[in-house]
Design a protein around this motif. Structure first.
Motif, PDB file in Angstrom:
ATOM      1  N   LEU A 230      12.513  -2.850  -8.663  1.00 56.86           N
ATOM      2  CA  LEU A 230      11.834  -2.328  -9.849  1.00 56.86           C
ATOM      3  C   LEU A 230      11.448  -0.859  -9.672  1.00 56.86           C
ATOM      4  O   LEU A 230      11.526  -0.063 -10.612  1.00 56.86           O
ATOM      5  N   LEU A 231      11.044  -0.494  -8.461  1.00 52.11           N
ATOM      6  CA  LEU A 231      10.542   0.858  -8.233  1.00 52.11           C
ATOM      7  C   LEU A 231      11.634   1.875  -7.951  1.00 52.11           C
ATOM      8  O   LEU A 231      11.464   3.061  -8.268  1.00 52.11           O
TER       9      LEU A 231
ATOM     10  N   ASP B 229      19.651   1.608 -11.835  1.00 46.62           N
ATOM     11  CA  ASP B 229      20.321   0.813 -12.861  1.00 46.62           C
ATOM     12  C   ASP B 229      19.493   0.878 -14.149  1.00 46.62           C
ATOM     13  O   ASP B 229      18.316   0.509 -14.160  1.00 46.62           O
ATOM     14  N   PRO B 230      20.073   1.343 -15.265  1.00 48.59           N
ATOM     15  CA  PRO B 230      19.284   1.490 -16.499  1.00 48.59           C
ATOM     16  C   PRO B 230      18.696   0.178 -17.002  1.00 48.59           C
ATOM     17  O   PRO B 230      17.621   0.179 -17.613  1.00 48.59           O
ATOM     18  N   ASP B 231      19.367  -0.952 -16.729  1.00 43.40           N
ATOM     19  CA  ASP B 231      18.821  -2.237 -17.169  1.00 43.40           C
ATOM     20  C   ASP B 231      17.567  -2.601 -16.388  1.00 43.40           C
ATOM     21  O   ASP B 231      16.599  -3.137 -16.943  1.00 43.40           O
ATOM     22  N   ILE B 232      17.565  -2.312 -15.084  1.00 39.52           N
ATOM     23  CA  ILE B 232      16.390  -2.613 -14.274  1.00 39.52           C
ATOM     24  C   ILE B 232      15.255  -1.647 -14.605  1.00 39.52           C
ATOM     25  O   ILE B 232      14.084  -2.031 -14.651  1.00 39.52           O
TER      26      ILE B 232
ATOM     27  N   SER C 151       0.828  -1.207   0.000  1.00 43.29           N
ATOM     28  CA  SER C 151       0.000   0.000   0.000  1.00 43.29           C
ATOM     29  C   SER C 151       0.861   1.256   0.000  1.00 43.29           C
ATOM     30  O   SER C 151       0.575   2.222  -0.730  1.00 43.29           O
ATOM     31  N   ASN C 152       1.916   1.259   0.801  1.00 44.18           N
ATOM     32  CA  ASN C 152       2.814   2.415   0.842  1.00 44.18           C
ATOM     33  C   ASN C 152       3.468   2.660  -0.519  1.00 44.18           C
ATOM     34  O   ASN C 152       3.616   3.803  -0.953  1.00 44.18           O
ATOM     35  N   MET C 153       3.867   1.582  -1.185  1.00 43.85           N
ATOM     36  CA  MET C 153       4.498   1.733  -2.502  1.00 43.85           C
ATOM     37  C   MET C 153       3.501   2.295  -3.524  1.00 43.85           C
ATOM     38  O   MET C 153       3.867   3.113  -4.373  1.00 43.85           O
ATOM     39  N   SER C 154       2.256   1.854  -3.432  1.00 42.36           N
ATOM     40  CA  SER C 154       1.256   2.368  -4.380  1.00 42.36           C
ATOM     41  C   SER C 154       1.005   3.852  -4.153  1.00 42.36           C
ATOM     42  O   SER C 154       0.679   4.585  -5.094  1.00 42.36           O
ATOM     43  N   GLN C 155       1.167   4.304  -2.905  1.00 42.86           N
ATOM     44  CA  GLN C 155       0.990   5.727  -2.611  1.00 42.86           C
ATOM     45  C   GLN C 155       2.213   6.550  -3.016  1.00 42.86           C
ATOM     46  O   GLN C 155       2.088   7.699  -3.451  1.00 42.86           O
ATOM     47  N   GLN C 156       3.397   5.963  -2.878  1.00 40.54           N
ATOM     48  CA  GLN C 156       4.618   6.680  -3.245  1.00 40.54           C
ATOM     49  C   GLN C 156       4.780   6.810  -4.752  1.00 40.54           C
ATOM     50  O   GLN C 156       5.374   7.764  -5.238  1.00 40.54           O
ATOM     51  N   TYR C 157       4.255   5.828  -5.509  1.00 43.48           N
ATOM     52  CA  TYR C 157       4.422   5.827  -6.962  1.00 43.48           C
ATOM     53  C   TYR C 157       3.048   5.691  -7.620  1.00 43.48           C
ATOM     54  O   TYR C 157       2.766   4.721  -8.320  1.00 43.48           O
TER      55      TYR C 157
ATOM     56  N   GLN D 241      -7.580 -10.709   1.652  1.00 42.36           N
ATOM     57  CA  GLN D 241      -7.361 -10.514   0.224  1.00 42.36           C
ATOM     58  C   GLN D 241      -6.046 -11.165  -0.208  1.00 42.36           C
ATOM     59  O   GLN D 241      -5.106 -11.271   0.586  1.00 42.36           O
ATOM     60  N   ILE D 242      -6.008 -11.608  -1.443  1.00 43.06           N
ATOM     61  CA  ILE D 242      -4.731 -11.950  -2.075  1.00 43.06           C
ATOM     62  C   ILE D 242      -4.285 -10.675  -2.783  1.00 43.06           C
ATOM     63  O   ILE D 242      -4.711 -10.369  -3.892  1.00 43.06           O
ATOM     64  N   LEU D 243      -3.457  -9.919  -2.099  1.00 40.98           N
ATOM     65  CA  LEU D 243      -3.131  -8.552  -2.513  1.00 40.98           C
ATOM     66  C   LEU D 243      -1.791  -8.524  -3.236  1.00 40.98           C
ATOM     67  O   LEU D 243      -0.820  -9.160  -2.817  1.00 40.98           O
ATOM     68  N   GLY D 244      -1.770  -7.789  -4.321  1.00 40.68           N
ATOM     69  CA  GLY D 244      -0.536  -7.633  -5.083  1.00 40.68           C
ATOM     70  C   GLY D 244      -0.351  -6.205  -5.528  1.00 40.68           C
ATOM     71  O   GLY D 244      -1.184  -5.319  -5.261  1.00 40.68           O
ATOM     72  N   LEU D 245       0.746  -5.973  -6.201  1.00 44.59           N
ATOM     73  CA  LEU D 245       1.063  -4.649  -6.736  1.00 44.59           C
ATOM     74  C   LEU D 245       1.235  -4.756  -8.248  1.00 44.59           C
ATOM     75  O   LEU D 245       1.996  -5.604  -8.736  1.00 44.59           O
ATOM     76  N   ARG D 246       0.524  -3.924  -8.952  1.00 48.03           N
ATOM     77  CA  ARG D 246       0.692  -3.827 -10.407  1.00 48.03           C
ATOM     78  C   ARG D 246       1.634  -2.664 -10.690  1.00 48.03           C
ATOM     79  O   ARG D 246       1.406  -1.545 -10.216  1.00 48.03           O
ATOM     80  N   ILE D 247       2.683  -2.924 -11.430  1.00 48.13           N
ATOM     81  CA  ILE D 247       3.652  -1.900 -11.810  1.00 48.13           C
ATOM     82  C   ILE D 247       3.587  -1.755 -13.324  1.00 48.13           C
ATOM     83  O   ILE D 247       3.940  -2.676 -14.067  1.00 48.13           O
ATOM     84  N   ASN D 248       3.128  -0.601 -13.769  1.00 46.12           N
ATOM     85  CA  ASN D 248       2.894  -0.407 -15.203  1.00 46.12           C
ATOM     86  C   ASN D 248       3.140   1.051 -15.549  1.00 46.12           C
ATOM     87  O   ASN D 248       2.243   1.887 -15.465  1.00 46.12           O
ATOM     88  N   THR D 249       4.372   1.352 -15.896  1.00 45.27           N
ATOM     89  CA  THR D 249       4.709   2.731 -16.252  1.00 45.27           C
ATOM     90  C   THR D 249       4.004   3.111 -17.555  1.00 45.27           C
ATOM     91  O   THR D 249       3.836   2.279 -18.450  1.00 45.27           O
ATOM     92  N   PRO D 250       3.584   4.352 -17.676  1.00 44.58           N
ATOM     93  CA  PRO D 250       2.771   4.768 -18.839  1.00 44.58           C
ATOM     94  C   PRO D 250       3.626   4.979 -20.092  1.00 44.58           C
ATOM     95  O   PRO D 250       3.860   6.107 -20.537  1.00 44.58           O
TER      96      PRO D 250
END
Length: 414
Positions: free
Chosen positions: A193-194, A198-201, A129-135, A152-161
């Protein structure tokens, strides 16, 4: 032998009655011992006999050796039967409770979430939850189902626009409750990831639509964290009063065919009353089936230190097996550069571990046709990994993921 079993039956029943009256809330595993056994004739009979007296007997292994956790009350019987069967045994852990105590030390609350301690489900979810608020422009909380106890089975979706039609990469960990290193490593990878420069990551982050779930068996993980370190299953209740099913034997692919039990009280591999009997696997499968453009599915387990590909109950090879092996080898090479740790494989579990049916990886490949499907068995011993070394495996896994997507791209998968 029969008189020996009768003698120990009476003794063990008496001890269990006393133990039941005095057991503490958290199972300590004081003086429980782990033996390593060279596989041979008589091994299965030894295991079955131990399970007759204690359903919670833990065992795991590979084609050469098996490790088994024995309560102090059953040690004399174990040693007697092993000697009679001429099985070579070695005491490797004299008191398992010592390893548990190492893992249960938390840093001060004010230090926040870190990767030098293990955390319960609510803390892991709070981190997401904190990561979703920071990014907020990159991430969102996603729910891939629910648990028997209502979590809940809670996860984080990371999807840069950057691209609306990115390939989807799905990561699940913690399906087996006692494999604590997997949620810890998965949250570490999320953090990389967040936050990595590192440019590769960064490129890896932006290339995919990530759906990452650190603990897909939240009830089981909480029970392992709070009550019984060696708990593996879900927490559903069977008609006979026993708890849980193995959520990685409950998927609708060759259900109960290999490596699973039909006995609800089996402490490890009960496959459930039917495929997808567990709400966790059923709702998670529905979420996965609803993902468009699912290209990669990664499962993290511990602690066999190997990389597995579908199908887990077969030595026959799927149509892109050679590609999976090439990609997997590159992934392991990237990981090896971090800590110089060698993993076995890549191969099917039937080839280098044991046959097992009804797992998530195999169902995803079979039902969804997902091209890139892997299970990483991380490092550790007897499901123990020192908390101050979590980042060591986190860095290793991050590089493994980088190697995987790099070679898959070289082969034209995206």
């Amino acid at each position: 032998m029969e008189s020996l079993l009768v003698k120990f039956s009476l003794l063990y029943l008496f001890i269990q009655c006393v133990h039941t009256a005095t057991v503490s809330k958290y199972k300590s595993y004081k003086d429980f011992k782990i033996y390593s056994i060279q596989n041979g004739n008589g091994l299965q009979r030894l295991i079955d006999t131990m399970k007759e007296f204690d359903e919670s007997v833990f065992y795991s292994g590979n084609r050469n050796t098996t490790q088994i956790l024995i309560s102090p009350d059953l040690v004399p019987m174990f040693e007697e039967i092993a000697a009679e069967a001429k099985l070579e045994t070695k005491l490797v852990v004299d008191d398992y409770s010592g390893l548990i105590e190492i893992e249960r030390v938390l840093p001060p609350r004010k230090s926040g979430f870190s990767w030098n301690a293990y955390y319960d489900v609510n803390d892991i979810y709070r981190y997401l939850s904190n990561m979703s608020q920071q990014y907020p422009t990159w991430t969102e909380l996603v729910v891939a189902g629910k648990s028997y106890e209502g979590r809940q089975i809670l996860g984080l979706r990371i999807n840069t626009p950057t691209d609306p039609d990115k390939p989807v990469m799905f990561i699940e960990s913690g399906i087996h409750a006692r494999e604590w290193i997997t949620p810890a490593t998965t949250t570490y990878f999320i953090n990389q990831l967040l936050t990595s420069s590192d440019p590769d990551i960064i490129a890896m982050r932006e290339k995919f639509d990530w759906h990452i779930f650190p603990t897909v068996n939240p009830d089981g993980y909480h029970h392992s964290y709070k009550y019984d370190r060696m708990w593996r299953k879900t927490r559903s209740k069977s008609e006979n009063g026993c708890y849980g099913a193995d959520p990685n034997r409950n998927w609708d692919y060759n259900w109960l065919k290999h490596g699973a039990s039909n006995r609800p009280c089996d402490y490890q591999t009960y496959g459930g009353a039917k495929p997808f009997s567990e709400v966790e696997t059923r709702t998670l499968s529905e979420y996965i089936a609803g993902l468009e453009n699912l290209t990669g599915y990664i499962a993290f387990h511990s602690d066999a230190q190997m990389l597995l590909v579908p199908y887990s109950d077969s030595v026959e090879h799927i149509d892109n097996y050679d590609d999976l092996i090439q990609i997997g080898k590159t992934s392991l090479e990237y990981g090896y550069k971090v800590n110089k740790e060698k993993y076995d494989g890549p191969a099917t579990a039937a080839e280098i571990l044991y046959k097992a049916s009804g797992g998530s990886m195999d169902w995803v490949r079979y039902s969804q046709g997902t091209p890139l499907v892997y299970t990483y068995e991380l490092r550790g011993v007897y499901f123990h990994w020192p908390p101050w070394r979590i980042s060591e495996q986190g860095d290793e896994v991050t590089q493994m993921m980088l190697g995987l997507v790099t070679e898959a791209q070289n082969l034209g998968y995206f």
